[in-house]
Design a protein around this motif. Structure first.
Motif, short mmCIF file in Angstrom:
data_model
loop_
_atom_site.label_atom_id
_atom_site.label_comp_id
_atom_site.label_asym_id
_atom_site.label_seq_id
_atom_site.Cartn_x
_atom_site.Cartn_y
_atom_site.Cartn_z
N HIS A 1 3.62 12.74 0.23
CA HIS A 1 2.16 12.68 0.36
C HIS A 1 1.70 11.30 0.84
O HIS A 1 0.75 11.18 1.63
N GLN A 2 2.35 10.25 0.39
CA GLN A 2 1.99 8.91 0.84
C GLN A 2 2.26 8.74 2.34
O GLN A 2 1.47 8.12 3.07
N ALA A 3 3.39 9.30 2.83
CA ALA A 3 3.71 9.20 4.25
C ALA A 3 2.69 9.96 5.10
O ALA A 3 2.25 9.48 6.16
N LEU A 4 2.32 11.15 4.65
CA LEU A 4 1.32 11.92 5.39
C LEU A 4 -0.03 11.22 5.40
O LEU A 4 -0.75 11.22 6.41
N PHE A 5 -0.39 10.61 4.28
CA PHE A 5 -1.66 9.89 4.22
C PHE A 5 -1.65 8.69 5.15
O PHE A 5 -2.65 8.40 5.84
N ALA A 6 -0.52 7.95 5.24
CA ALA A 6 -0.42 6.81 6.15
C ALA A 6 -0.49 7.25 7.60
O ALA A 6 -1.12 6.58 8.45
N LEU A 7 0.17 8.39 7.93
CA LEU A 7 0.12 8.90 9.30
C LEU A 7 -1.29 9.32 9.68
O LEU A 7 -1.76 9.07 10.80
N PHE A 8 -2.01 9.92 8.73
CA PHE A 8 -3.38 10.31 9.00
C PHE A 8 -4.27 9.10 9.26
O PHE A 8 -5.09 9.10 10.18
N LEU A 9 -4.12 8.02 8.50
CA LEU A 9 -4.91 6.81 8.72
C LEU A 9 -4.59 6.18 10.07
O LEU A 9 -5.48 5.66 10.76
N THR A 10 -3.30 6.24 10.48
CA THR A 10 -2.92 5.67 11.78
C THR A 10 -3.56 6.43 12.93
O THR A 10 -4.10 5.83 13.88
N LEU A 11 -3.50 7.75 12.86
CA LEU A 11 -4.12 8.56 13.91
C LEU A 11 -5.63 8.37 13.93
O LEU A 11 -6.25 8.32 15.01
N LEU A 12 -6.23 8.27 12.75
CA LEU A 12 -7.67 8.06 12.70
C LEU A 12 -8.06 6.71 13.29
O LEU A 12 -9.07 6.60 14.02
N TYR A 13 -7.27 5.68 13.06
CA TYR A 13 -7.54 4.36 13.62
C TYR A 13 -7.43 4.38 15.14
O TYR A 13 -8.30 3.84 15.87
N ASN A 14 -6.37 5.00 15.65
CA ASN A 14 -6.20 5.07 17.12
C ASN A 14 -7.32 5.86 17.77
O ASN A 14 -7.77 5.53 18.89
N PHE A 15 -7.80 6.91 17.10
CA PHE A 15 -8.87 7.73 17.67
C PHE A 15 -10.15 6.92 17.78
O PHE A 15 -10.79 6.91 18.85
N PHE A 16 -10.55 6.22 16.72
CA PHE A 16 -11.77 5.40 16.79
C PHE A 16 -11.60 4.23 17.76
O PHE A 16 -12.56 3.84 18.45
#
Length: 387
Positions: free
Chosen positions: A367-382
């Motif tokens: 769950h921690q890895a998925l949460f980190a991946l989600f934050l990375t994708l969200l950062y790149n999108f913005f």
């Protein structure tokens, strides 16, 4: 061939010859000797064995000097030694005393006083309308223990049934309303104790289906009032006979209300608590502020017989002290037993609120890895949008 006419054949009688008697050997015993042998055989084969029956169906009472005491504050702090002590007490004795449980002693006394006035104080004629029956799992029941009125006690079963509320308020509107409000408060506090102890059992008993555990009919209260005449010379014997009668009644009728744990509240001076199970009969002096917890039939079934069902009852024997202190209770003792049976409504609270803080806040590595991946994708999108 000479033919015989029918008339002559009918006139000639039919000759029947008996077989010759059997010869008697010279070595055969006489009839007198045969009678003696037969008599001796019957005496040995028909002899009824001598049966040694027990003097009583109850085993010898064993007094426990130091019954197990569990500090509930240590349980709330997830003290491992206290958890192991609870499991060992359930396995060895089938009961333990719960101290520092957080239930005010004043509340327990107020409930007992309200029950004495607003429930047991109702006239016998009105109690008949709220008597227990196979159709009603609540109400009054009078228990007789002897040939006279000196050995009789009353039992009142209380639950949250609306029919019980309407029937009781019809015969005692003010007294029962006061009793019911205090009883509801005490029920909520006692249910928290039951949920906590049940969670400890589930965490240390292997795999048990939670839908099987939380499928009970709900918890009930059994209120007992002892009615013993003032005969000090036979006071102790009568009270012990009352307890024996209750045990026999429960063994014959089975458990009226299946439960996981039973919480016994003792109002007044320290009573002598009696506990009976298949292991034997023990007694001990309960602490005034302690709640005695006994193992129910649910726990015995879920554990595969590792923990035995225990029947318990406090018996008030300190009659002289109550008389000297001027206690105006008409020599009647009131005790309360809460039969805790978890339902589906308590499943969510016990599975979430009763977990340790570490279990609630911990996330797995996945769950921690998925949460980190989600934050990375969200950062790149913005970052792409802003650029």
């Amino acid at each position: 061939m000479v033919m015989m006419s029918p008339e002559r054949a009918a006139a000639t009688p039919f000759e029947f010859r008996a077989p010759p008697p059997s010869p008697i050997g010279t070595s055969r015993r006489s009839s007198v000797t045969n009678d003696e042998v037969l008599t001796e055989f019957l005496e040995h084969s028909l002899r009824v064995p001598d049966l040694v029956l027990p003097e009583t169906i109850f085993p010898r009472e064993r007094f426990v000097e130091n019954p197990p005491r569990i500090d509930f504050r240590l349980i709330e702090s997830y003290d491992r030694d206290s958890v192991l002590k609870i499991l060992d007490s359930m396995r060895s004795f089938g009961f333990f005393q719960l101290v520092n449980h957080g239930i005010p002693v004043e509340l327990i006394g107020a409930v007992a006083e309200a029950a004495d006035a607003g429930v047991f104080g109702i006239s016998p004629e009105k109690k008949v309308a709220v008597g227990r029956s196979p159709e009603k799992a609540y109400g009054f029941e009078e228990l007789w223990h002897g040939e006279d009125e000196s050995e009789v006690s009353e039992e009142f079963v209380w639950n949250r049934d609306e029919d019980l509320k309407m029937e009781m308020e019809a015969i005692s509107p003010i007294g029962y309303s006061n009793f019911s409000k205090k009883m509801e408060w005490l029920t909520q506090l006692t249910e928290k104790l039951g949920e906590k102890i049940l969670e400890i059992f589930l965490e240390n008993s292997g795999k048990i289906a939670r839908n099987e555990v939380f499928s009970g009919h709900g918890s009930v209260w059994c209120m007992y009032k002892q009615k013993i005449k003032q005969r000090l010379s036979v006071w102790n014997d009568e009270l012990e006979n009352c307890f024996k009668h209750d045990v026999i009644r429960m063994l014959i009728r089975g458990t009226d209300f299946s439960h996981a744990f039973c919480f016994h509240f003792c109002h007044g001076s320290s009573p002598l608590f009696h506990a009976y199970s298949k292991r034997g009969w023990v007694s001990f002096v309960a602490d005034e502020s302690a709640v005695v917890v006994t193992v129910g039939d649910h726990i015995q079934g879920w554990s595969g017989g590792q923990y035995k069902h225990v029947i318990g009852r406090p018996i008030y024997k300190d009659h002289n002290k109550e008389e000297q202190s001027g206690s105006n209770n008409n020599n009647n003792g009131i005790s309360m037993a809460f039969l805790f049976s978890p339902t589906s409504s308590s499943s969510s609270s016990s599975s979430n609120a009763l977990k340790s803080p570490n279990e609630i806040r911990t996330l797995s590595l996945a769950h921690q890895a998925l949460f980190a991946l989600f934050l990375t994708l969200l950062y790149n999108f913005f970052f792409y949008i802003l650029k």
